[in-house]
Design a protein around this motif. Structure first.
Motif, PDB file in Angstrom:
ATOM      1  N   HIS A   7       0.851  -1.187   0.000  1.00 19.80           N
ATOM      2  CA  HIS A   7       0.000   0.000   0.000  1.00 19.80           C
ATOM      3  C   HIS A   7       0.882   1.229   0.000  1.00 19.80           C
ATOM      4  CE1 HIS A   7      -3.316   2.689   0.882  1.00 19.80           C
ATOM      5  NE2 HIS A   7      -2.647   3.168   1.904  1.00 19.80           N
ATOM      6  N   ALA A   8       0.583   2.140  -0.895  1.00 15.03           N
ATOM      7  CA  ALA A   8       1.320   3.411  -0.989  1.00 15.03           C
ATOM      8  C   ALA A   8       2.825   3.172  -1.087  1.00 15.03           C
ATOM      9  CB  ALA A   8       0.993   4.298   0.212  1.00 15.03           C
ATOM     10  N   GLY A   9       3.189   2.174  -1.863  1.00 18.46           N
ATOM     11  CA  GLY A   9       4.598   1.893  -2.096  1.00 18.46           C
ATOM     12  C   GLY A   9       5.304   1.163  -0.972  1.00 18.46           C
ATOM     13  N   ARG A  10       4.587   0.725   0.068  1.00 15.68           N
ATOM     14  CA  ARG A  10       5.191   0.018   1.190  1.00 15.68           C
ATOM     15  C   ARG A  10       4.594  -1.383   1.294  1.00 15.68           C
ATOM     16  NH1 ARG A  10       7.403   2.448   5.423  1.00 15.68           N
ATOM     17  NH2 ARG A  10       8.378   0.396   5.573  1.00 15.68           N
ATOM     18  N   ARG A  11       5.364  -2.300   1.838  1.00 11.87           N
ATOM     19  CA  ARG A  11       4.879  -3.638   2.129  1.00 11.87           C
ATOM     20  C   ARG A  11       4.372  -3.623   3.568  1.00 11.87           C
ATOM     21  NH1 ARG A  11       8.030  -6.627  -1.793  1.00 11.87           N
ATOM     22  NH2 ARG A  11       7.241  -8.659  -1.092  1.00 11.87           N
ATOM     23  N   GLU A  12       3.129  -4.002   3.755  1.00  8.77           N
ATOM     24  CA  GLU A  12       2.553  -3.943   5.093  1.00  8.77           C
ATOM     25  C   GLU A  12       3.280  -4.868   6.071  1.00  8.77           C
ATOM     26  OE1 GLU A  12      -2.019  -2.477   4.583  1.00  8.77           O
ATOM     27  OE2 GLU A  12      -1.624  -4.593   4.138  1.00  8.77           O
ATOM     28  N   MET A  13       3.821  -5.960   5.582  1.00  7.16           N
ATOM     29  CA  MET A  13       4.566  -6.826   6.491  1.00  7.16           C
ATOM     30  C   MET A  13       5.817  -6.131   7.005  1.00  7.16           C
ATOM     31  SD  MET A  13       5.983 -10.723   6.168  1.00  7.16           S
ATOM     32  CE  MET A  13       4.418 -11.461   6.619  1.00  7.16           C
ATOM     33  N   LEU A  14       6.490  -5.365   6.163  1.00  6.08           N
ATOM     34  CA  LEU A  14       7.663  -4.626   6.627  1.00  6.08           C
ATOM     35  C   LEU A  14       7.263  -3.527   7.597  1.00  6.08           C
ATOM     36  CD1 LEU A  14      10.062  -4.299   3.565  1.00  6.08           C
ATOM     37  CD2 LEU A  14      10.414  -5.588   5.680  1.00  6.08           C
ATOM     38  N   GLN A  15       6.138  -2.850   7.333  1.00  5.57           N
ATOM     39  CA  GLN A  15       5.669  -1.844   8.277  1.00  5.57           C
ATOM     40  C   GLN A  15       5.380  -2.470   9.636  1.00  5.57           C
ATOM     41  OE1 GLN A  15       2.479  -0.363   5.589  1.00  5.57           O
ATOM     42  NE2 GLN A  15       3.362   1.665   5.945  1.00  5.57           N
ATOM     43  N   ALA A  16       4.764  -3.641   9.618  1.00  3.31           N
ATOM     44  CA  ALA A  16       4.463  -4.339  10.866  1.00  3.31           C
ATOM     45  C   ALA A  16       5.754  -4.777  11.562  1.00  3.31           C
ATOM     46  CB  ALA A  16       3.570  -5.540  10.589  1.00  3.31           C
ATOM     47  N   ALA A  17       6.729  -5.266  10.788  1.00  2.00           N
ATOM     48  CA  ALA A  17       7.998  -5.691  11.376  1.00  2.00           C
ATOM     49  C   ALA A  17       8.737  -4.507  11.988  1.00  2.00           C
ATOM     50  CB  ALA A  17       8.856  -6.372  10.316  1.00  2.00           C
ATOM     51  N   GLU A  18       8.677  -3.365  11.331  1.00  2.00           N
ATOM     52  CA  GLU A  18       9.308  -2.159  11.885  1.00  2.00           C
ATOM     53  C   GLU A  18       8.635  -1.754  13.196  1.00  2.00           C
ATOM     54  OE1 GLU A  18       8.873   0.458   8.599  1.00  2.00           O
ATOM     55  OE2 GLU A  18      10.495  -0.484   7.438  1.00  2.00           O
ATOM     56  N   MET A  19       7.318  -1.916  13.276  1.00  2.00           N
ATOM     57  CA  MET A  19       6.604  -1.633  14.515  1.00  2.00           C
ATOM     58  C   MET A  19       7.100  -2.548  15.638  1.00  2.00           C
ATOM     59  SD  MET A  19       2.479  -1.982  15.180  1.00  2.00           S
ATOM     60  CE  MET A  19       2.470  -3.789  14.984  1.00  2.00           C
ATOM     61  N   LEU A  20       7.270  -3.828  15.344  1.00  2.00           N
ATOM     62  CA  LEU A  20       7.757  -4.770  16.352  1.00  2.00           C
ATOM     63  C   LEU A  20       9.185  -4.445  16.765  1.00  2.00           C
ATOM     64  CD1 LEU A  20       6.447  -8.159  14.880  1.00  2.00           C
ATOM     65  CD2 LEU A  20       5.345  -6.701  16.579  1.00  2.00           C
ATOM     66  N   ALA A  21      10.009  -4.022  15.798  1.00  2.00           N
ATOM     67  CA  ALA A  21      11.400  -3.673  16.115  1.00  2.00           C
ATOM     68  C   ALA A  21      11.473  -2.450  17.019  1.00  2.00           C
ATOM     69  CB  ALA A  21      12.179  -3.425  14.826  1.00  2.00           C
ATOM     70  N   ALA A  22      10.567  -1.495  16.786  1.00  2.00           N
ATOM     71  CA  ALA A  22      10.573  -0.258  17.567  1.00  2.00           C
ATOM     72  C   ALA A  22      10.011  -0.455  18.969  1.00  2.00           C
ATOM     73  CB  ALA A  22       9.771   0.818  16.836  1.00  2.00           C
ATOM     74  N   ARG A  23       9.206  -1.504  19.145  1.00  2.00           N
ATOM     75  CA  ARG A  23       8.563  -1.734  20.437  1.00  2.00           C
ATOM     76  C   ARG A  23       8.789  -3.186  20.872  1.00  2.00           C
ATOM     77  NH1 ARG A  23       2.579   0.693  20.822  1.00  2.00           N
ATOM     78  NH2 ARG A  23       2.963  -0.086  22.932  1.00  2.00           N
ATOM     79  N   PRO A  24       9.966  -3.487  21.413  1.00  2.00           N
ATOM     80  CA  PRO A  24      10.277  -4.882  21.770  1.00  2.00           C
ATOM     81  C   PRO A  24       9.354  -5.464  22.830  1.00  2.00           C
ATOM     82  CG  PRO A  24      11.950  -3.358  22.626  1.00  2.00           C
ATOM     83  CD  PRO A  24      11.101  -2.580  21.673  1.00  2.00           C
ATOM     84  N   GLU A  25       8.609  -4.597  23.550  1.00  2.00           N
ATOM     85  CA  GLU A  25       7.671  -5.141  24.534  1.00  2.00           C
ATOM     86  C   GLU A  25       6.517  -5.883  23.866  1.00  2.00           C
ATOM     87  OE1 GLU A  25       5.947  -0.966  23.757  1.00  2.00           O
ATOM     88  OE2 GLU A  25       7.907  -1.965  23.758  1.00  2.00           O
TER      89      GLU A  25
END
Length: 315
Positions: A260-278
């Motif tokens: 979506h909008a030039g991004r892969r949603e799985m990568l966006q989700a993975a970046e969210m997990l990386a930013a919030r290890p909790e």
């Protein structure tokens, strides 16, 4: 090599001579595979395929990678647009029920479905990116955005991930209704509140897949709001039509994840997990070696066990 496949409604560990997957695919050494409610349902349906679509592993050079476990034909307009979740071949290629999945020591994956794991997310937690991508998509198609309020109904892994996705997408306020004490403990750790008496929300994400959760979602949504259906409703949905009508509610069915909008949603989700290890620390509650797959599936299917996300450590 060892793999986990369905046999007479239960998971069994078997030996396979060759890595399953795509003949021309990239050979990955699998690290972890998450157990999804879909895997449990596939067993009930009698699958005899190798299970697993929440996957992370390593390339031959050791690079840790994710696997986009949802496939299309690769040729239609939807696939070319990055929206392979809407390709009519998507459900026909479902891993674990229509073809072999990746709960195996080695798996061949089309190169364009192999994504490098962002820094900060360990491969041992990275299988969580697949359900996180599903949750990310459900929050997005529901209209989550700054200036909007979001309620999630259902405190399982997909509901918890939908709540943090809504936070990451900028919602002004995110609340959740959950059933079990351990789900409330995770909700609180994620900074997610509870619905306030009499308050209604712009977007409600239904993440439990039951008639009662759908009715509650319609109760919680504002007039003119949107209910995003992340829960799987087997055999259809029981909609409280009078409430749906008088509120002029929009129901949106959320299907997997996509680009979506030039991004892969799985990568966006993975970046969210990386930013919030909790998030992975809280949601991955149980880990089992591959040889203990039967016990892993038993725990994953027991709602009283305290399990949220169970993963099998493949290698």
């Amino acid at each position: 090599m060892k793999a986990v496949r369905g046999h007479e409604g239960r998971p069994v560990v078997i030996d396979v001579a060759e890595p399953p997957g795509w003949d021309e695919g990239e050979l990955l050494n699998m690290a972890v595979a998450g157990i999804c409610a879909s895997d449990l349902n596939y067993l009930r349906l009698g699958t005899r395929f190798i299970l697993g679509h929440e996957l992370a592993g390593r390339k031959a050079d050791g690079t840790p990678v994710l696997v986009e476990g949802q496939f299309g034909c690769g040729r239609c307009d939807f696939c070319r647009e990055g929206r392979n979740n809407l390709c009519d071949q998507s459900t026909r290629k479902a891993l674990g029920i229509m073809q072999n999945g990746g709960m195996v020591e080695q798996f061949r994956v089309p190169t364009h479905k192999v994504l490098e794991i962002p820094a900060g997310l360990d491969v041992s937690n990275a299988s969580l990116a697949e359900p996180a991508a599903v949750a990310w998509h459900g929050a997005r198609v529901g209209g989550t955005a700054p200036g909007r309020t979001v309620a999630v109904v259902g405190g399982g892994s997909i509901g918890q991930l939908a709540a943090v996705a809504a936070q990451t997408q900028g919602a002004d306020d995110v609340v959740m209704e959950a059933r079990y004490p351990h789900q409330h403990a995770i909700r609180e750790r994620m900074g997610v509140g509870e619905p306030r008496a009499g308050e209604r929300y712009d977007v409600v994400i239904e993440a439990a897949g039951s008639p009662s959760s759908l009715r509650r979602s319609v109760e919680l949504v504002k007039p003119g709001g949107t209910v995003s259906l992340l829960g799987v409703h087997q055999g259809g949905i029981d909609v409280p039509y009078s409430s749906l009508l008088t509120k002029e509610v929009t129901l949106v069915a959320s299907m997997g994840y996509c680009g979506h909008a030039g991004r892969r949603e799985m990568l966006q989700a993975a970046e969210m997990l990386a930013a919030r290890p909790e998030i992975p620390d809280s949601l991955i509650t149980h880990r089992f070696p591959l040889e203990d797959a039967a016990e892993a599936f038993r725990v994953a299917g027991d709602r009283e066990s305290g399990a949220v996300k169970v993963v099998i450590e493949v290698g």
